[in-house]
Design a protein around this motif. Structure first.
Motif, PDB file in Angstrom:
ATOM      1  N   HIS A 101       0.815  -1.218   0.000  1.00 51.09           N
ATOM      2  CA  HIS A 101       0.000   0.000   0.000  1.00 51.09           C
ATOM      3  C   HIS A 101       0.851   1.272   0.000  1.00 51.09           C
ATOM      4  O   HIS A 101       0.312   2.378   0.058  1.00 51.09           O
ATOM      5  CB  HIS A 101      -0.938   0.004   1.213  1.00 51.09           C
ATOM      6  CG  HIS A 101      -1.987  -1.052   1.126  1.00 51.09           C
ATOM      7  ND1 HIS A 101      -3.214  -0.840   0.550  1.00 51.09           N
ATOM      8  CD2 HIS A 101      -1.963  -2.350   1.516  1.00 51.09           C
ATOM      9  CE1 HIS A 101      -3.911  -1.956   0.598  1.00 51.09           C
ATOM     10  NE2 HIS A 101      -3.181  -2.884   1.173  1.00 51.09           N
ATOM     11  N   CYS A 102       2.168   1.107  -0.049  1.00 50.04           N
ATOM     12  CA  CYS A 102       3.084   2.242   0.095  1.00 50.04           C
ATOM     13  C   CYS A 102       3.703   2.657  -1.233  1.00 50.04           C
ATOM     14  O   CYS A 102       4.062   1.794  -2.043  1.00 50.04           O
ATOM     15  CB  CYS A 102       4.228   1.876   1.039  1.00 50.04           C
ATOM     16  SG  CYS A 102       3.729   1.637   2.744  1.00 50.04           S
ATOM     17  N   ASN A 103       3.871   3.983  -1.394  1.00 46.46           N
ATOM     18  CA  ASN A 103       4.723   4.464  -2.474  1.00 46.46           C
ATOM     19  C   ASN A 103       6.177   4.301  -2.011  1.00 46.46           C
ATOM     20  O   ASN A 103       6.440   3.836  -0.886  1.00 46.46           O
ATOM     21  CB  ASN A 103       4.374   5.910  -2.847  1.00 46.46           C
ATOM     22  CG  ASN A 103       4.676   6.909  -1.746  1.00 46.46           C
ATOM     23  OD1 ASN A 103       5.141   6.576  -0.664  1.00 46.46           O
ATOM     24  ND2 ASN A 103       4.394   8.176  -2.022  1.00 46.46           N
ATOM     25  N   GLN A 104       7.129   4.653  -2.850  1.00 55.37           N
ATOM     26  CA  GLN A 104       8.540   4.397  -2.523  1.00 55.37           C
ATOM     27  C   GLN A 104       9.011   5.121  -1.252  1.00 55.37           C
ATOM     28  O   GLN A 104       9.688   4.505  -0.423  1.00 55.37           O
ATOM     29  CB  GLN A 104       9.451   4.711  -3.700  1.00 55.37           C
ATOM     30  CG  GLN A 104      10.860   4.171  -3.513  1.00 55.37           C
ATOM     31  CD  GLN A 104      10.874   2.658  -3.354  1.00 55.37           C
ATOM     32  OE1 GLN A 104      10.370   1.933  -4.203  1.00 55.37           O
ATOM     33  NE2 GLN A 104      11.450   2.169  -2.266  1.00 55.37           N
ATOM     34  N   PRO A 105       8.713   6.399  -1.049  1.00 54.54           N
ATOM     35  CA  PRO A 105       9.161   7.019   0.203  1.00 54.54           C
ATOM     36  C   PRO A 105       8.621   6.301   1.448  1.00 54.54           C
ATOM     37  O   PRO A 105       9.361   6.098   2.417  1.00 54.54           O
ATOM     38  CB  PRO A 105       8.633   8.458   0.101  1.00 54.54           C
ATOM     39  CG  PRO A 105       8.604   8.726  -1.379  1.00 54.54           C
ATOM     40  CD  PRO A 105       8.158   7.411  -1.978  1.00 54.54           C
ATOM     41  N   ARG A 106       7.368   5.900   1.421  1.00 55.96           N
ATOM     42  CA  ARG A 106       6.810   5.185   2.583  1.00 55.96           C
ATOM     43  C   ARG A 106       7.465   3.815   2.761  1.00 55.96           C
ATOM     44  O   ARG A 106       7.721   3.391   3.887  1.00 55.96           O
ATOM     45  CB  ARG A 106       5.296   5.067   2.441  1.00 55.96           C
ATOM     46  CG  ARG A 106       4.583   6.408   2.597  1.00 55.96           C
ATOM     47  CD  ARG A 106       3.070   6.267   2.448  1.00 55.96           C
ATOM     48  NE  ARG A 106       2.406   7.526   2.732  1.00 55.96           N
ATOM     49  CZ  ARG A 106       1.584   8.133   1.886  1.00 55.96           C
ATOM     50  NH1 ARG A 106       1.324   7.610   0.693  1.00 55.96           N
ATOM     51  NH2 ARG A 106       1.007   9.268   2.230  1.00 55.96           N
ATOM     52  N   LYS A 107       7.743   3.113   1.663  1.00 51.54           N
ATOM     53  CA  LYS A 107       8.471   1.834   1.767  1.00 51.54           C
ATOM     54  C   LYS A 107       9.839   2.055   2.395  1.00 51.54           C
ATOM     55  O   LYS A 107      10.284   1.272   3.246  1.00 51.54           O
ATOM     56  CB  LYS A 107       8.654   1.203   0.379  1.00 51.54           C
ATOM     57  CG  LYS A 107       7.411   0.607  -0.209  1.00 51.54           C
ATOM     58  CD  LYS A 107       7.682   0.051  -1.608  1.00 51.54           C
ATOM     59  CE  LYS A 107       6.400  -0.439  -2.249  1.00 51.54           C
ATOM     60  NZ  LYS A 107       6.637  -0.903  -3.624  1.00 51.54           N
ATOM     61  N   ASP A 108      10.520   3.116   1.964  1.00 55.79           N
ATOM     62  CA  ASP A 108      11.843   3.412   2.524  1.00 55.79           C
ATOM     63  C   ASP A 108      11.759   3.747   4.006  1.00 55.79           C
ATOM     64  O   ASP A 108      12.640   3.366   4.782  1.00 55.79           O
ATOM     65  CB  ASP A 108      12.511   4.554   1.764  1.00 55.79           C
ATOM     66  CG  ASP A 108      12.994   4.153   0.372  1.00 55.79           C
ATOM     67  OD1 ASP A 108      13.029   2.949   0.055  1.00 55.79           O
ATOM     68  OD2 ASP A 108      13.345   5.074  -0.402  1.00 55.79           O
ATOM     69  N   ILE A 109      10.707   4.431   4.428  1.00 51.81           N
ATOM     70  CA  ILE A 109      10.528   4.745   5.848  1.00 51.81           C
ATOM     71  C   ILE A 109      10.353   3.453   6.644  1.00 51.81           C
ATOM     72  O   ILE A 109      10.980   3.263   7.694  1.00 51.81           O
ATOM     73  CB  ILE A 109       9.344   5.712   6.059  1.00 51.81           C
ATOM     74  CG1 ILE A 109       9.682   7.090   5.498  1.00 51.81           C
ATOM     75  CG2 ILE A 109       8.927   5.775   7.527  1.00 51.81           C
ATOM     76  CD1 ILE A 109      10.891   7.783   6.111  1.00 51.81           C
ATOM     77  N   LEU A 110       9.524   2.547   6.160  1.00 44.72           N
ATOM     78  CA  LEU A 110       9.353   1.264   6.865  1.00 44.72           C
ATOM     79  C   LEU A 110      10.663   0.484   6.890  1.00 44.72           C
ATOM     80  O   LEU A 110      11.001  -0.145   7.900  1.00 44.72           O
ATOM     81  CB  LEU A 110       8.236   0.439   6.214  1.00 44.72           C
ATOM     82  CG  LEU A 110       6.818   0.995   6.359  1.00 44.72           C
ATOM     83  CD1 LEU A 110       5.820   0.103   5.622  1.00 44.72           C
ATOM     84  CD2 LEU A 110       6.436   1.156   7.826  1.00 44.72           C
TER      85      LEU A 110
END
Length: 157
Positions: free
Chosen positions: A83-92
């Motif tokens: 459910h994440c775009n790339q910035p959110r994936k990187d944050i996780l």
């Protein structure tokens, strides 16, 4: 829009880079970019070496690959990532790098909010944690990106 991952510059900024061993904020011998070397309280005299940039880059790349692989093996985290775009994936990924995949897996309410794409609640859950009390500035920056889905203005990549 398919953005490229910024996990390497993100970790370099958040973890800092040290060529020689030091004790991190929790007392673990650490080096490079947050590379934990041994048990909490172990004396630094047990770690007498200096890393090169090439070694740090290789170690970081390998560690990030291992973290990402472990995240995909965890059903709850893997579902959130879809459910994440790339910035959110990187944050996780940054959170899992910092506290371990098991540590990230303990953020059940945050991960559920991510699956629901309730970014405000996900950010709120991130900030309502022991992690946020231990590293408040990093947690705030990460929550800001989780909320917005954008690096700017929080990070300058």
């Amino acid at each position: 829009m398919n953005q490229k991952s910024e996990i390497i510059p993100l970790l370099r900024e958040e973890e800092g880079m040290r060529y020689t061993p030091y004790l991190d904020s929790l007392g673990y011998p650490t080096t490079g970019i947050g590379f934990k070397l041994g048990p909490q309280g172990a004396p630094l005299s047990h770690y007498t070496f200096t890393l090169s940039d090439k070694t740090i880059d290789a170690w970081l790349s390998d560690n990030v690959d291992a973290v990402r692989s472990s995240m995909q093996q965890d059903d709850e985290i893997a579902a959130a990532l879809t459910h994440c775009n790339q910035p959110r994936k990187d944050i996780l990924t940054s959170m899992a790098y910092q506290m371990g995949v098991n540590g990230l897996d303990d953020f059940h309410h945050m991960l559920s909010a991510v699956v629901a794409e309730d970014w405000e609640e996900a950010a709120s859950q991130m900030l309502d944690s022991t992690w946020a009390k231990q590293t408040p500035e990093r947690a705030q920056r990460h929550a800001d990106v989780m909320r917005s889905g954008k690096w700017d203005p929080t990070y300058d990549f």
